[in-house]
Design a protein around this motif. Structure first.
Motif, PDB file in Angstrom:
ATOM      1  N   GLY A 191       0.661  61.370  22.161  1.00 22.25           N
ATOM      2  CA  GLY A 191       2.037  60.962  21.535  1.00 22.25           C
ATOM      3  C   GLY A 191       2.169  59.422  21.525  1.00 22.25           C
ATOM      4  N   LEU A 192       1.596  58.335  22.039  1.00 24.42           N
ATOM      5  CA  LEU A 192       1.871  56.787  21.935  1.00 24.42           C
ATOM      6  C   LEU A 192       1.512  56.573  20.447  1.00 24.42           C
ATOM      7  N   ALA A 234       7.108  50.867  26.123  1.00 25.01           N
ATOM      8  CA  ALA A 234       8.342  51.542  26.576  1.00 25.01           C
ATOM      9  C   ALA A 234       8.254  52.255  28.006  1.00 25.01           C
ATOM     10  N   ASP A 235       6.960  52.772  28.175  1.00 19.71           N
ATOM     11  CA  ASP A 235       6.666  53.272  29.355  1.00 19.71           C
ATOM     12  C   ASP A 235       5.999  52.272  30.533  1.00 19.71           C
ATOM     13  N   LEU A 236       5.208  51.170  30.145  1.00 17.58           N
ATOM     14  CA  LEU A 236       4.633  50.476  31.001  1.00 17.58           C
ATOM     15  C   LEU A 236       4.899  49.061  30.794  1.00 17.58           C
ATOM     16  N   GLY A 237       5.457  48.468  30.030  1.00 12.26           N
ATOM     17  CA  GLY A 237       5.802  47.170  29.519  1.00 12.26           C
ATOM     18  C   GLY A 237       4.414  46.423  28.917  1.00 12.26           C
TER      19      GLY A 237
END
Length: 162
Positions: A116-117, A137-140
Motif C-alpha cells: 500500500g506504500l 508518513a510512517d517512518l520519516g
C-alpha cells in the motif's frame, strides 16, 4: 544478516543508511570528526534526469554503508524534495535493502505491491535494479531496494571500509 528478516518489507539485507545534504563536503567532514568515518568514495555530477545531477559519497562503517547525497540543479526530484531544513546539515533519506538474488528481488516486488506504500521511483540501469517506496508518513524516510546483476555486482567494490 542475509536473507529474510520477516514477512514484510524488511525482508532483505539492510545494508545502507542514506542522508541528503546541501553540502556533501561539510557532511563528510562532520562524519569524520564526530563518527570516525574518514574515507568516502565520491561520484560527482551523476546525471539524475533533465536539469539535475547528484554528488554521492559512500563509506562502509562496519557492515552498514553510509551514503551521502547532494542533489544539484533546478529540477525537482526524489532527493531535492527531502533536503534538510535551512540550518541543518543532513536529513535521513532512505534505508537501503539489498536483494541477494533474482528470486528475492521478485519477492520484494510482490511485497511492495501489497504494502500500500506509494512507489516513488523504480527502474533498471546497467544491471542496477531499484525500487523506492515512500514510507515517509510512517517512518520519516523512504525505503530503497536494490538488486545488482551483471557487472553491477561490483558497484560497491571501491567503497572504503572505515
Amino acid at each position: 544478516m542475509n536473507g529474510p528478516a520477516g514477512n514484510g518489507l524488511y525482508v532483505e539485507r539492510h545494508f545502507q543508511i542514506a542522508y541528503v545534504t546541501r553540502d556533501i563536503d561539510a557532511a563528510a567532514r562532520m562524519f569524520a570528526e564526530r563518527y570516525g568515518i574518514r574515507s568516502f568514495h565520491y561520484m560527482r555530477d551523476i546525471p539524475f534526469g533533465p536539469g539535475a545531477t547528484t554528488h554521492v559519497g559512500l563509506a562502509w562503517a562496519g557492515d552498514v554503508m553510509i551514503e551521502l547525497i547532494q542533489p544539484n540543479g533546478a529540477a525537482t526530484n526524489l532527493y531535492s524534495t527531502w533536503l534538510p531544513a535551512a540550518g541543518q546539515l543532513l536529513r535521513c533519506h532512505h534505508l537501503g535493502h539489498r536483494a541477494p538474488d533474482a528470486a528475492a528481488w521478485q519477492r520484494v516486488g510482490e511485497l511492495a505491491a501489497r504494502s500500500g506504500l506509494p512507489v516513488a521511483l523504480q527502474g533498471d540501469s546497467q544491471g542496477i535494479h531499484y525500487l523506492y517506496l515512500d514510507a515517509r508518513a510512517d517512518l520519516g524516510h523512504y525505503l530503497e531496494y536494490i538488486y545488482l546483476s551483471g557487472d553491477a555486482v561490483h558497484l560497491f567494490d571501491a567503497v572504503p571500509r572505515n
